[in-house]
Design a protein around this motif. Sequence first.
Motif, PDB file in Angstrom:
ATOM      1  N   ARG A   1       0.801  -1.221   0.000  1.00 34.91           N
ATOM      2  CA  ARG A   1       0.000   0.000   0.000  1.00 34.91           C
ATOM      3  C   ARG A   1       0.835   1.273   0.000  1.00 34.91           C
ATOM      4  N   ALA A   2       2.068   1.200   0.492  1.00 35.09           N
ATOM      5  CA  ALA A   2       2.958   2.362   0.517  1.00 35.09           C
ATOM      6  C   ALA A   2       4.367   1.858   0.756  1.00 35.09           C
ATOM      7  N   LEU A   3       5.348   2.674   0.387  1.00 38.84           N
ATOM      8  CA  LEU A   3       6.743   2.306   0.627  1.00 38.84           C
ATOM      9  C   LEU A   3       7.083   2.642   2.076  1.00 38.84           C
ATOM     10  N   PRO A   4       7.568   1.655   2.849  1.00 34.77           N
ATOM     11  CA  PRO A   4       7.740   1.862   4.294  1.00 34.77           C
ATOM     12  C   PRO A   4       8.914   2.762   4.645  1.00 34.77           C
ATOM     13  N   ALA A   5       8.750   3.495   5.756  1.00 30.48           N
ATOM     14  CA  ALA A   5       9.832   4.297   6.309  1.00 30.48           C
ATOM     15  C   ALA A   5      10.825   3.375   7.016  1.00 30.48           C
ATOM     16  N   PRO A   6      12.075   3.826   7.214  1.00 25.80           N
ATOM     17  CA  PRO A   6      13.042   3.013   7.958  1.00 25.80           C
ATOM     18  C   PRO A   6      12.561   2.745   9.388  1.00 25.80           C
ATOM     19  N   GLY A   7      13.047   1.658   9.965  1.00 20.61           N
ATOM     20  CA  GLY A   7      12.712   1.340  11.353  1.00 20.61           C
ATOM     21  C   GLY A   7      11.858   0.097  11.472  1.00 20.61           C
ATOM     22  N   TRP A   8      11.395  -0.135  12.705  1.00 18.87           N
ATOM     23  CA  TRP A   8      10.567  -1.304  12.991  1.00 18.87           C
ATOM     24  C   TRP A   8       9.267  -1.270  12.186  1.00 18.87           C
ATOM     25  N   LEU A   9       8.818  -2.446  11.748  1.00 23.19           N
ATOM     26  CA  LEU A   9       7.459  -2.629  11.269  1.00 23.19           C
ATOM     27  C   LEU A   9       6.623  -3.187  12.411  1.00 23.19           C
ATOM     28  N   THR A  10       5.352  -2.838  12.433  1.00 23.42           N
ATOM     29  CA  THR A  10       4.413  -3.426  13.387  1.00 23.42           C
ATOM     30  C   THR A  10       3.473  -4.352  12.631  1.00 23.42           C
ATOM     31  N   LEU A  11       3.431  -5.618  13.048  1.00 28.05           N
ATOM     32  CA  LEU A  11       2.591  -6.619  12.401  1.00 28.05           C
ATOM     33  C   LEU A  11       1.416  -6.952  13.303  1.00 28.05           C
ATOM     34  N   ILE A  12       0.214  -6.831  12.763  1.00 27.25           N
ATOM     35  CA  ILE A  12      -1.017  -7.122  13.498  1.00 27.25           C
ATOM     36  C   ILE A  12      -1.728  -8.259  12.784  1.00 27.25           C
ATOM     37  N   GLY A  13      -1.763  -9.446  13.423  1.00 29.59           N
ATOM     38  CA  GLY A  13      -2.357 -10.614  12.805  1.00 29.59           C
ATOM     39  C   GLY A  13      -3.618 -11.060  13.526  1.00 29.59           C
ATOM     40  N   SER A  14      -4.602 -11.533  12.764  1.00 29.44           N
ATOM     41  CA  SER A  14      -5.867 -11.999  13.354  1.00 29.44           C
ATOM     42  C   SER A  14      -6.509 -13.018  12.418  1.00 29.44           C
ATOM     43  N   GLY A  15      -7.531 -13.704  12.915  1.00 31.07           N
ATOM     44  CA  GLY A  15      -8.287 -14.650  12.108  1.00 31.07           C
ATOM     45  C   GLY A  15      -9.769 -14.495  12.378  1.00 31.07           C
ATOM     46  N   ARG A  16     -10.595 -14.925  11.433  1.00 33.60           N
ATOM     47  CA  ARG A  16     -12.044 -14.795  11.571  1.00 33.60           C
ATOM     48  C   ARG A  16     -12.746 -16.123  11.781  1.00 33.60           C
ATOM     49  N   LEU A  17     -12.193 -17.211  11.226  1.00 28.91           N
ATOM     50  CA  LEU A  17     -12.900 -18.486  11.299  1.00 28.91           C
ATOM     51  C   LEU A  17     -11.900 -19.642  11.268  1.00 28.91           C
ATOM     52  N   ILE A  18     -12.089 -20.579  12.209  1.00 30.20           N
ATOM     53  CA  ILE A  18     -11.359 -21.848  12.211  1.00 30.20           C
ATOM     54  C   ILE A  18     -12.407 -22.950  12.112  1.00 30.20           C
ATOM     55  N   SER A  19     -12.371 -23.722  11.031  1.00 32.18           N
ATOM     56  CA  SER A  19     -13.448 -24.691  10.822  1.00 32.18           C
ATOM     57  C   SER A  19     -13.002 -25.795   9.875  1.00 32.18           C
ATOM     58  N   ASP A  20     -13.309 -27.023  10.233  1.00 33.44           N
ATOM     59  CA  ASP A  20     -13.130 -28.179   9.358  1.00 33.44           C
ATOM     60  C   ASP A  20     -11.680 -28.314   8.882  1.00 33.44           C
ATOM     61  N   GLY A  21     -10.728 -27.961   9.749  1.00 34.73           N
ATOM     62  CA  GLY A  21      -9.323 -28.102   9.405  1.00 34.73           C
ATOM     63  C   GLY A  21      -8.734 -26.945   8.624  1.00 34.73           C
ATOM     64  N   TRP A  22      -9.495 -25.855   8.460  1.00 32.97           N
ATOM     65  CA  TRP A  22      -9.030 -24.680   7.729  1.00 32.97           C
ATOM     66  C   TRP A  22      -9.096 -23.444   8.626  1.00 32.97           C
ATOM     67  N   PHE A  23      -8.222 -22.479   8.358  1.00 33.01           N
ATOM     68  CA  PHE A  23      -8.334 -21.184   9.035  1.00 33.01           C
ATOM     69  C   PHE A  23      -7.843 -20.074   8.106  1.00 33.01           C
ATOM     70  N   ASP A  24      -8.322 -18.878   8.375  1.00 26.77           N
ATOM     71  CA  ASP A  24      -7.855 -17.709   7.643  1.00 26.77           C
ATOM     72  C   ASP A  24      -6.963 -16.877   8.557  1.00 26.77           C
ATOM     73  N   GLU A  25      -6.079 -16.110   7.945  1.00 24.56           N
ATOM     74  CA  GLU A  25      -5.186 -15.228   8.701  1.00 24.56           C
ATOM     75  C   GLU A  25      -5.048 -13.908   7.960  1.00 24.56           C
ATOM     76  N   GLU A  26      -5.284 -12.816   8.657  1.00 22.42           N
ATOM     77  CA  GLU A  26      -5.103 -11.488   8.095  1.00 22.42           C
ATOM     78  C   GLU A  26      -3.974 -10.784   8.838  1.00 22.42           C
ATOM     79  N   VAL A  27      -3.081 -10.157   8.095  1.00 25.77           N
ATOM     80  CA  VAL A  27      -1.967  -9.429   8.698  1.00 25.77           C
ATOM     81  C   VAL A  27      -1.891  -8.039   8.080  1.00 25.77           C
ATOM     82  N   GLU A  28      -1.779  -7.043   8.940  1.00 23.15           N
ATOM     83  CA  GLU A  28      -1.486  -5.678   8.503  1.00 23.15           C
ATOM     84  C   GLU A  28      -0.070  -5.339   8.934  1.00 23.15           C
ATOM     85  N   ALA A  29       0.655  -4.633   8.079  1.00 22.34           N
ATOM     86  CA  ALA A  29       1.987  -4.152   8.414  1.00 22.34           C
ATOM     87  C   ALA A  29       1.969  -2.632   8.414  1.00 22.34           C
ATOM     88  N   TRP A  30       2.398  -2.052   9.527  1.00 21.49           N
ATOM     89  CA  TRP A  30       2.460  -0.603   9.712  1.00 21.49           C
ATOM     90  C   TRP A  30       3.917  -0.207   9.883  1.00 21.49           C
TER      91      TRP A  30
END
Length: 263
Positions: A215-244
Amino acid sequence: MTKFDEATQAIRVDESTYDVCLDPGYVIGGPLNGGYLLAVILRAVVDASPFEHPVSTSAQFLKAPVPGPARVRIEQLKAGRTAAFTRATLIQDGVAQIESLITTATLHDVEPTYADKSIYVMPRPEECAKLPEPKPESNMTLNARMELLFDPPTIGWLTGEPSGRPESRAYFRMAEPQDPDPYVLALAVDALPPVVFSAGARGWAPTVDLTWHLRALPAPGWLTLIGSGRLISDGWFDEEVEAWDSEGRLVAQCRQLARVGRG
């Protein structure tokens, strides 16, 4: 050139073929990290594109490549005034390992028309925790290539106290000094432990499909990663990650579909 730059290098053979060497330093207990593999593919695609940045990547992981020689075969689908579209296949021993569709464009340093600033407020880095050093026999070489400082509640699974929610949050940077760029971001968005660990699952959780957007070219320094999921079912799961980035800007978004680990 950093070690990561060398490990993701793609050497042009002809207009549709690049030689690569998959580095054993990015292994997670056996398979190579998916984000690292995408960074390798993106090097080839961007080199062949009239545009500078991989703004959208969608990949299907057909097999688990191993360290060693491989090739990236690219097919230019269309190139317009503002974007180009490419199909890229990672091939090893004559067998397709990863199929991907990649859009390249050139991003500029501009003020966004609108930006959601509702980022999760992380503790300060000194209040965060590292994972224990892996045992030599675990074959987790990826840990030595990056630094992750975790929001403590999201790694309660280490002590048998998972939060019960699919989540993972951490600061990220490369172990060798290197400002984040689009290829580092490809690694970063797949660098967290699977979010299902915090929901009580264990074991290797193989990615089947991963899509991420620059979405944009990152500035120098640490990145912050925020990960989450919405559904775990029948042996499958989703994962969403944002990088700031270090200036509080959203620089990457990722979603993947994976199998719940067995183990």
